[in-house]
Write a protein that holds these residues in place. Structure first.
Motif, PDB file in Angstrom:
ATOM      1  N   VAL A  63      20.154 -17.841  26.107  1.00  0.00           N
ATOM      2  CA  VAL A  63      21.356 -17.592  26.889  1.00  0.00           C
ATOM      3  C   VAL A  63      21.044 -17.976  28.329  1.00  0.00           C
ATOM      4  O   VAL A  63      20.172 -17.388  28.958  1.00  0.00           O
ATOM      5  CB  VAL A  63      21.778 -16.102  26.818  1.00  0.00           C
ATOM      6  N   ASP A  64      21.746 -18.981  28.831  1.00  0.00           N
ATOM      7  CA  ASP A  64      21.535 -19.442  30.204  1.00  0.00           C
ATOM      8  C   ASP A  64      22.472 -18.725  31.158  1.00  0.00           C
ATOM      9  O   ASP A  64      23.597 -18.382  30.810  1.00  0.00           O
ATOM     10  CB  ASP A  64      21.781 -20.952  30.304  1.00  0.00           C
ATOM     11  N   GLY A  65      21.991 -18.534  32.416  1.00  0.00           N
ATOM     12  CA  GLY A  65      22.801 -17.912  33.459  1.00  0.00           C
ATOM     13  C   GLY A  65      23.785 -18.918  34.023  1.00  0.00           C
ATOM     14  O   GLY A  65      23.765 -20.076  33.659  1.00  0.00           O
ATOM     15  N   PRO A  66      24.674 -18.503  34.909  1.00  0.00           N
ATOM     16  CA  PRO A  66      24.754 -17.148  35.459  1.00  0.00           C
ATOM     17  C   PRO A  66      25.397 -16.178  34.461  1.00  0.00           C
ATOM     18  O   PRO A  66      26.036 -16.599  33.510  1.00  0.00           O
ATOM     19  CB  PRO A  66      25.639 -17.314  36.697  1.00  0.00           C
ATOM     20  N   TYR A  67      25.203 -14.913  34.712  1.00  0.00           N
ATOM     21  CA  TYR A  67      25.679 -13.877  33.814  1.00  0.00           C
ATOM     22  C   TYR A  67      26.777 -13.081  34.501  1.00  0.00           C
ATOM     23  O   TYR A  67      26.520 -12.251  35.373  1.00  0.00           O
ATOM     24  CB  TYR A  67      24.528 -12.955  33.398  1.00  0.00           C
ATOM     25  N   ALA A  68      28.006 -13.356  34.123  1.00  0.00           N
ATOM     26  CA  ALA A  68      29.153 -12.716  34.774  1.00  0.00           C
ATOM     27  C   ALA A  68      29.109 -11.201  34.651  1.00  0.00           C
ATOM     28  O   ALA A  68      29.581 -10.487  35.535  1.00  0.00           O
ATOM     29  CB  ALA A  68      30.452 -13.251  34.179  1.00  0.00           C
ATOM     30  N   GLU A  69      28.513 -10.683  33.563  1.00  0.00           N
ATOM     31  CA  GLU A  69      28.489  -9.236  33.355  1.00  0.00           C
ATOM     32  C   GLU A  69      27.389  -8.530  34.147  1.00  0.00           C
ATOM     33  O   GLU A  69      27.328  -7.313  34.185  1.00  0.00           O
ATOM     34  CB  GLU A  69      28.346  -8.912  31.866  1.00  0.00           C
ATOM     35  N   ALA A  70      26.506  -9.295  34.797  1.00  0.00           N
ATOM     36  CA  ALA A  70      25.390  -8.684  35.531  1.00  0.00           C
ATOM     37  C   ALA A  70      25.905  -7.994  36.781  1.00  0.00           C
ATOM     38  O   ALA A  70      26.534  -8.605  37.628  1.00  0.00           O
ATOM     39  CB  ALA A  70      24.353  -9.738  35.896  1.00  0.00           C
ATOM     40  N   LYS A  71      25.646  -6.718  36.887  1.00  0.00           N
ATOM     41  CA  LYS A  71      26.015  -5.959  38.077  1.00  0.00           C
ATOM     42  C   LYS A  71      24.837  -5.881  39.045  1.00  0.00           C
ATOM     43  O   LYS A  71      25.004  -5.986  40.242  1.00  0.00           O
ATOM     44  CB  LYS A  71      26.460  -4.541  37.708  1.00  0.00           C
ATOM     45  N   GLU A  72      23.647  -5.663  38.492  1.00  0.00           N
ATOM     46  CA  GLU A  72      22.425  -5.596  39.295  1.00  0.00           C
ATOM     47  C   GLU A  72      21.446  -6.619  38.770  1.00  0.00           C
ATOM     48  O   GLU A  72      21.412  -6.908  37.578  1.00  0.00           O
ATOM     49  CB  GLU A  72      21.765  -4.224  39.171  1.00  0.00           C
ATOM     50  N   VAL A  73      20.660  -7.163  39.675  1.00  0.00           N
ATOM     51  CA  VAL A  73      19.612  -8.100  39.289  1.00  0.00           C
ATOM     52  C   VAL A  73      18.318  -7.702  39.986  1.00  0.00           C
ATOM     53  O   VAL A  73      18.337  -7.038  41.022  1.00  0.00           O
ATOM     54  CB  VAL A  73      19.981  -9.557  39.658  1.00  0.00           C
ATOM     55  N   VAL A  74      17.206  -8.099  39.408  1.00  0.00           N
ATOM     56  CA  VAL A  74      15.921  -7.896  40.069  1.00  0.00           C
ATOM     57  C   VAL A  74      15.804  -8.975  41.138  1.00  0.00           C
ATOM     58  O   VAL A  74      15.898 -10.166  40.851  1.00  0.00           O
ATOM     59  CB  VAL A  74      14.751  -7.982  39.059  1.00  0.00           C
ATOM     60  N   GLY A  75      15.633  -8.549  42.381  1.00  0.00           N
ATOM     61  CA  GLY A  75      15.557  -9.483  43.499  1.00  0.00           C
ATOM     62  C   GLY A  75      14.148  -9.721  43.990  1.00  0.00           C
ATOM     63  O   GLY A  75      13.901 -10.638  44.764  1.00  0.00           O
ATOM     64  N   GLY A  76      13.209  -8.886  43.579  1.00  0.00           N
ATOM     65  CA  GLY A  76      11.828  -9.055  44.007  1.00  0.00           C
ATOM     66  C   GLY A  76      10.899  -8.187  43.189  1.00  0.00           C
ATOM     67  O   GLY A  76      11.334  -7.274  42.482  1.00  0.00           O
ATOM     68  N   TRP A  77       9.603  -8.486  43.293  1.00  0.00           N
ATOM     69  CA  TRP A  77       8.604  -7.772  42.514  1.00  0.00           C
ATOM     70  C   TRP A  77       7.279  -7.748  43.274  1.00  0.00           C
ATOM     71  O   TRP A  77       7.058  -8.554  44.168  1.00  0.00           O
ATOM     72  CB  TRP A  77       8.406  -8.453  41.155  1.00  0.00           C
ATOM     73  N   ALA A  78       6.422  -6.816  42.914  1.00  0.00           N
ATOM     74  CA  ALA A  78       5.081  -6.735  43.495  1.00  0.00           C
ATOM     75  C   ALA A  78       4.147  -6.063  42.503  1.00  0.00           C
ATOM     76  O   ALA A  78       4.551  -5.173  41.756  1.00  0.00           O
ATOM     77  CB  ALA A  78       5.094  -5.943  44.797  1.00  0.00           C
ATOM     78  N   ILE A  79       2.897  -6.505  42.517  1.00  0.00           N
ATOM     79  CA  ILE A  79       1.837  -5.842  41.772  1.00  0.00           C
ATOM     80  C   ILE A  79       0.994  -5.107  42.810  1.00  0.00           C
ATOM     81  O   ILE A  79       0.526  -5.703  43.789  1.00  0.00           O
ATOM     82  CB  ILE A  79       0.963  -6.846  40.986  1.00  0.00           C
ATOM     83  N   LEU A  80       0.815  -3.810  42.597  1.00  0.00           N
ATOM     84  CA  LEU A  80       0.197  -2.933  43.591  1.00  0.00           C
ATOM     85  C   LEU A  80      -0.941  -2.151  42.954  1.00  0.00           C
ATOM     86  O   LEU A  80      -0.872  -1.769  41.787  1.00  0.00           O
ATOM     87  CB  LEU A  80       1.255  -1.973  44.132  1.00  0.00           C
ATOM     88  N   ASP A  81      -1.962  -1.860  43.741  1.00  0.00           N
ATOM     89  CA  ASP A  81      -3.147  -1.150  43.263  1.00  0.00           C
ATOM     90  C   ASP A  81      -3.359   0.073  44.159  1.00  0.00           C
ATOM     91  O   ASP A  81      -3.557  -0.077  45.370  1.00  0.00           O
ATOM     92  CB  ASP A  81      -4.356  -2.091  43.348  1.00  0.00           C
ATOM     93  N   TYR A  82      -3.292   1.266  43.586  1.00  0.00           N
ATOM     94  CA  TYR A  82      -3.405   2.499  44.352  1.00  0.00           C
ATOM     95  C   TYR A  82      -4.490   3.405  43.791  1.00  0.00           C
ATOM     96  O   TYR A  82      -4.798   3.338  42.602  1.00  0.00           O
ATOM     97  CB  TYR A  82      -2.077   3.270  44.338  1.00  0.00           C
TER      98      TYR A  82
END
Length: 124
Positions: A63-82
């Motif tokens: 299924v290719d985008g864009p996705y009209a039903e998408a209300k929220e999308v992931v805009g960024g990410w990070a890998i963190l070490d604590y």
């Protein structure tokens, strides 16, 4: 040490973040990288070019985008070490507060999830 993934979700099509947020994030990420906390991460483009593969009842479909039903999308990410969950949560709140201060007109959801290394429960 537990590793975490930080995710930033927001409404699709809200535009480019203000320059003040970019500058604040550069300083914050620079500090976290120097402390050995920020391992990798970045922003994501919108869903206009996204590709999903859906596995359903033994069949795979694309299924290719864009996705009209998408209300929220992931805009960024990070890998963190604590060192601890408490440290991770405190820093995630600071990260969320940067967005609230520098981009208050947009609802941003900052999510922190521990990365699994096996069948154990989080925090083990």
């Amino acid at each position: 040490m537990p590793r975490f993934m930080g995710l930033v979700r927001m409404e699709e099509g809200v535009g480019t973040p203000p320059q003040a947020l970019f500058e604040a994030m550069d300083a914050y990420i620079g500090k976290q990288a120097a402390n050995g906390v920020f391992l990798d991460g970045g922003g994501l483009y919108g869903t206009e070019d996204a590709v999903n593969f859906v596995s359903h009842k033994g069949e795979v479909s694309r299924v290719d985008g864009p996705y009209a039903e998408a209300k929220e999308v992931v805009g960024g990410w990070a890998i963190l070490d604590y060192e601890s969950l408490e440290d991770a949560v405190a820093d995630q709140q600071e990260f969320a507060e940067l967005h609230a201060k520098h981009w208050p007109e947009v609802t941003v959801i900052s999510t922190l999830r521990q990365i699994s290394t096996g069948p154990e429960a989080p925090g083990e």
